[in-house]
Design a protein around this motif. Sequence first.
Motif, PDB file in Angstrom:
ATOM      1  N   UNK A 195       0.831  -1.206   0.000  1.00  0.00           N
ATOM      2  CA  UNK A 195       0.000   0.000   0.000  1.00  0.00           C
ATOM      3  C   UNK A 195       0.866   1.256   0.000  1.00  0.00           C
ATOM      4  N   UNK A 196       1.935   1.238   0.752  1.00  0.00           N
ATOM      5  CA  UNK A 196       2.841   2.378   0.780  1.00  0.00           C
ATOM      6  C   UNK A 196       3.489   2.578  -0.584  1.00  0.00           C
ATOM      7  N   UNK A 197       3.869   1.492  -1.230  1.00  0.00           N
ATOM      8  CA  UNK A 197       4.480   1.588  -2.559  1.00  0.00           C
ATOM      9  C   UNK A 197       3.535   2.269  -3.551  1.00  0.00           C
ATOM     10  N   UNK A 198       2.235   1.972  -3.449  1.00  0.00           N
ATOM     11  CA  UNK A 198       1.258   2.615  -4.339  1.00  0.00           C
ATOM     12  C   UNK A 198       1.212   4.121  -4.079  1.00  0.00           C
ATOM     13  N   UNK A 251       2.761   7.409  -6.759  1.00  0.00           N
ATOM     14  CA  UNK A 251       2.046   8.625  -7.183  1.00  0.00           C
ATOM     15  C   UNK A 251       2.803   9.900  -6.785  1.00  0.00           C
ATOM     16  N   UNK A 252       3.767   9.764  -5.933  1.00  0.00           N
ATOM     17  CA  UNK A 252       4.523  10.911  -5.441  1.00  0.00           C
ATOM     18  C   UNK A 252       5.647  11.223  -6.416  1.00  0.00           C
ATOM     19  N   UNK A 253       5.632  12.419  -6.954  1.00  0.00           N
ATOM     20  CA  UNK A 253       6.688  12.815  -7.885  1.00  0.00           C
ATOM     21  C   UNK A 253       7.945  13.213  -7.135  1.00  0.00           C
TER      22      UNK A 253
END
Length: 93
Positions: free
Chosen positions: A83-86, A90-92
């Motif tokens: 979940x953290x990887x997802x 999305x974080x640039x």
Amino acid sequence: MKFITTFSWKPDPKIREESIARFKKTGGLPPKGVTLLGRWTNVDLSGGFDLIESDDPKAIAEFSLMWNDLMELTTVPVLEDEALAAVLQRFGG
């Protein structure tokens, strides 16, 4: 949702005795609506943590209320790596 509840208590023979008696009586099990996924206790018995799962904040509060007269508790929501990887994807940056 998963949560980590950390617990700790100060060395006090009366509180220790009550904690042991309550644990023996209840097994330290949470109320309906909370699933205990695991519990780890420090070998010096100063505290530890529970990994729990629930979608009901009232049940989490009830679990805390069952023990907060004997120990300090902190409960925080946690994410598994997937979940953290997802989120990180999305974080640039």
